[in-house]
Scaffold this motif. Structure first.
Motif, PDB file in Angstrom:
ATOM      1  N   LEU A   1       0.762  -1.247  -0.075  1.00  0.00           N
ATOM      2  CA  LEU A   1       0.141  -0.068  -0.090  1.00  0.00           C
ATOM      3  C   LEU A   1       0.896   1.420  -0.104  1.00  0.00           C
ATOM      4  O   LEU A   1       0.289   2.411  -0.347  1.00  0.00           O
ATOM      5  CB  LEU A   1      -0.937   0.037   1.174  1.00  0.00           C
ATOM      6  N   SER A   2       2.063   1.062   0.418  1.00  0.00           N
ATOM      7  CA  SER A   2       2.979   2.247   0.418  1.00  0.00           C
ATOM      8  C   SER A   2       2.959   3.222  -0.875  1.00  0.00           C
ATOM      9  O   SER A   2       2.886   4.411  -0.851  1.00  0.00           O
ATOM     10  CB  SER A   2       4.346   1.972   1.054  1.00  0.00           C
ATOM     11  N   PRO A   3       3.168   2.503  -1.784  1.00  0.00           N
ATOM     12  CA  PRO A   3       3.342   3.182  -3.170  1.00  0.00           C
ATOM     13  C   PRO A   3       1.877   3.905  -3.569  1.00  0.00           C
ATOM     14  O   PRO A   3       2.148   4.955  -4.148  1.00  0.00           O
ATOM     15  CB  PRO A   3       3.648   2.282  -4.127  1.00  0.00           C
TER      16      PRO A   3
ATOM     17  N   LEU B   1       2.228   2.616   7.749  1.00  0.00           N
ATOM     18  CA  LEU B   1       2.066   3.726   6.360  1.00  0.00           C
ATOM     19  C   LEU B   1       2.224   5.226   6.900  1.00  0.00           C
ATOM     20  O   LEU B   1       2.770   5.944   6.232  1.00  0.00           O
ATOM     21  CB  LEU B   1       0.586   3.500   6.171  1.00  0.00           C
ATOM     22  N   MET B   2       2.083   5.460   8.298  1.00  0.00           N
ATOM     23  CA  MET B   2       2.368   6.787   8.561  1.00  0.00           C
ATOM     24  C   MET B   2       3.867   6.999   8.830  1.00  0.00           C
ATOM     25  O   MET B   2       4.425   8.110   8.427  1.00  0.00           O
ATOM     26  CB  MET B   2       1.424   7.379   9.765  1.00  0.00           C
ATOM     27  N   ASP B   3       4.393   6.228   9.462  1.00  0.00           N
ATOM     28  CA  ASP B   3       6.090   6.556   9.911  1.00  0.00           C
ATOM     29  C   ASP B   3       6.951   5.304   9.687  1.00  0.00           C
ATOM     30  O   ASP B   3       7.848   5.359   9.969  1.00  0.00           O
ATOM     31  CB  ASP B   3       5.709   6.710  11.539  1.00  0.00           C
ATOM     32  N   GLY B   4       6.378   4.688   8.597  1.00  0.00           N
ATOM     33  CA  GLY B   4       7.333   3.703   8.167  1.00  0.00           C
ATOM     34  C   GLY B   4       8.834   4.194   7.777  1.00  0.00           C
ATOM     35  O   GLY B   4      10.091   3.641   8.078  1.00  0.00           O
TER      36      GLY B   4
ATOM     37  N   SER C   1      -2.997  11.274   7.671  1.00  0.00           N
ATOM     38  CA  SER C   1      -3.677  10.404   8.475  1.00  0.00           C
ATOM     39  C   SER C   1      -5.087  10.104   7.823  1.00  0.00           C
ATOM     40  O   SER C   1      -5.356   8.909   7.866  1.00  0.00           O
ATOM     41  CB  SER C   1      -3.984  10.935   9.704  1.00  0.00           C
ATOM     42  N   LEU C   2      -5.780  11.048   7.212  1.00  0.00           N
ATOM     43  CA  LEU C   2      -7.014  10.721   6.660  1.00  0.00           C
ATOM     44  C   LEU C   2      -6.880   9.956   5.150  1.00  0.00           C
ATOM     45  O   LEU C   2      -7.599   9.044   5.047  1.00  0.00           O
ATOM     46  CB  LEU C   2      -7.595  11.942   6.161  1.00  0.00           C
ATOM     47  N   LEU C   3      -5.758  10.064   4.655  1.00  0.00           N
ATOM     48  CA  LEU C   3      -5.318   9.389   3.189  1.00  0.00           C
ATOM     49  C   LEU C   3      -5.363   7.946   3.555  1.00  0.00           C
ATOM     50  O   LEU C   3      -5.750   6.975   3.103  1.00  0.00           O
ATOM     51  CB  LEU C   3      -4.369  10.119   2.707  1.00  0.00           C
ATOM     52  N   VAL C   4      -4.401   7.677   4.810  1.00  0.00           N
ATOM     53  CA  VAL C   4      -3.955   6.505   5.275  1.00  0.00           C
ATOM     54  C   VAL C   4      -5.313   5.597   5.648  1.00  0.00           C
ATOM     55  O   VAL C   4      -5.393   4.399   5.499  1.00  0.00           O
ATOM     56  CB  VAL C   4      -2.898   6.511   6.348  1.00  0.00           C
TER      57      VAL C   4
END
Length: 356
Positions: free
Chosen positions: A44-46, A175-178, A62-65
């Motif tokens: 999902l990261s890309p 996804l936020m802080d990876g 945050s909303l997008l994730v």
């Protein structure tokens, strides 16, 4: 003498890899939700990065994730909701239609065997009684095992529910802080080794990324193909079986075999045996040819080097060592090992040991 630092560096990385493997083996029972979330985050990261660039930096990440995560889990639940009812429906349908199916099998098989000089008489009544008894026993045994596992202090059910809650939470933070966690890990790499480590990581990521992206496209095309093919033959459960078969080809041969079995059970229960056999031969035979000779070579590519047999061996080997956690690690670990073996081969071919 100038090559000795390289050998010491290899020995150090080998010791680190062995230590990591021991820690993973020791912590395998609790690592499953984190590794599941890590695999999902890699996929999902890309998507998150592309959407962030398209929407602009001012859009809350945050909303997008949360939106991406919700859509992803919604798709997973939709696939489960398609396949699981089919399994229960076909199991009950098979038990109800078993006497008629055995009579048709007897009427078709005995004349053919007689033509070949094989005097076989099938006792369909005895076979019906045996199959019915064992089917009932299997259902009772499965139900008793399930209830027994749920009664053990509720630990199994609690673990499942806990993982279902934990995986989305871990996925959100990855996804936020990876990228922050990866930068901290990179800071531990010695300065003189950062260039080679960065090159190694980029190459491994490229191999794994190409494989995953190509395989996802193959899965999508095959899901559409199997749905259309089974629908043309009039199979009532063409949609769930076709979608499942297409998505399950991510595990080579195993997913195809399970889809073929489901289609065979449904086909022989819904249509004449000859029509069902033709359906299986045409749809699944052509599906294997299209996947093996067109889609996989063109979309995944031989340049990646992850042969289906290597994937199967990695799944079995890592599964044997680490259980379910090992299955989750098999594909990324295979990509890393592939890059490492390529580099070791290049260095060996350029060394005095090879040249003699």
């Amino acid at each position: 003498m100038s090559s000795s630092p390289d050998y010491r560096l290899y020995a150090a990385w080998l010791a680190i890899a062995a230590a990591v493997a021991c820690v993973l083996w020791w912590l395998a029972p609790v690592l499953a939700p984190f590794l599941i979330a890590a695999v999902m985050a890699y996929v999902l990261s890309p998507v998150v990065q592309a959407l962030q660039q398209w929407l602009g930096e001012g859009f809350p990440k945050s909303l997008l994730v949360l939106v991406c995560e919700t859509v992803f889990f919604g798709l997973l639940l939709a696939v489960v909701a398609l396949v699981v009812p089919v399994l229960f429906k076909e199991a009950s349908h098979m038990q109800a239609q078993l006497p008629q199916l055995l009579d048709e099998l007897k009427n078709h098989l005995e004349p053919v065997l007689r033509q070949w000089g094989v005097p076989l008489e099938l006792d369909s009544q005895a076979l019906k009684a045996w199959l019915t008894k064992n089917a009932d026993g299997l259902s009772d045994s499965a139900l008793n095992s399930l209830m027994a596992s749920l009664r053990i202090g509720g630990s199994v059910a609690l673990a499942v529910v806990g993982n279902l809650v934990l995986i989305p939470v871990v996925l959100y933070y990855l996804l936020m802080d990876g990228h922050v966690a990866l930068s901290h890990l990179r800071a531990w790499v010695p300065v003189n080794a950062k260039a080679s480590v960065d090159s190694f990581v980029q190459e491994a990521d490229g191999v794994l990324g190409e494989y995953v992206r190509g395989q996802l496209l193959v899965m999508l095309i095959l899901a559409i193909y199997y749905v259309l093919g089974l629908s043309l033959f009039g199979l009532s459960v063409a949609w769930p079986i076709g979608i499942f078969t297409g998505l399950a080809v991510f595990v080579p041969y195993v997913g195809f075999g399970v889809g073929l079995l489901l289609a065979a059970l449904s086909g022989f229960l819904e249509m004449p045996p000859m029509q069902a056999g033709i359906m299986l031969f045409v749809v699944f035979g052509m599906g294997q040819l299209i996947e093996g000779f067109v889609l996989t070579p063109r979309l995944v590519g031989e340049r990646i080097g992850l042969h289906p047999l290597a994937v199967i061996f990695a799944l079995l080997a890592f599964g044997q060592l680490l259980g379910f956690v090992g299955v989750l690690m098999a594909l990324p670990a295979s990509a890393v090992l592939l890059v490492a073996l390529r580099r070791l081969r290049t260095r060996y071919m350029a060394s005095r040991l090879y040249a003699g």
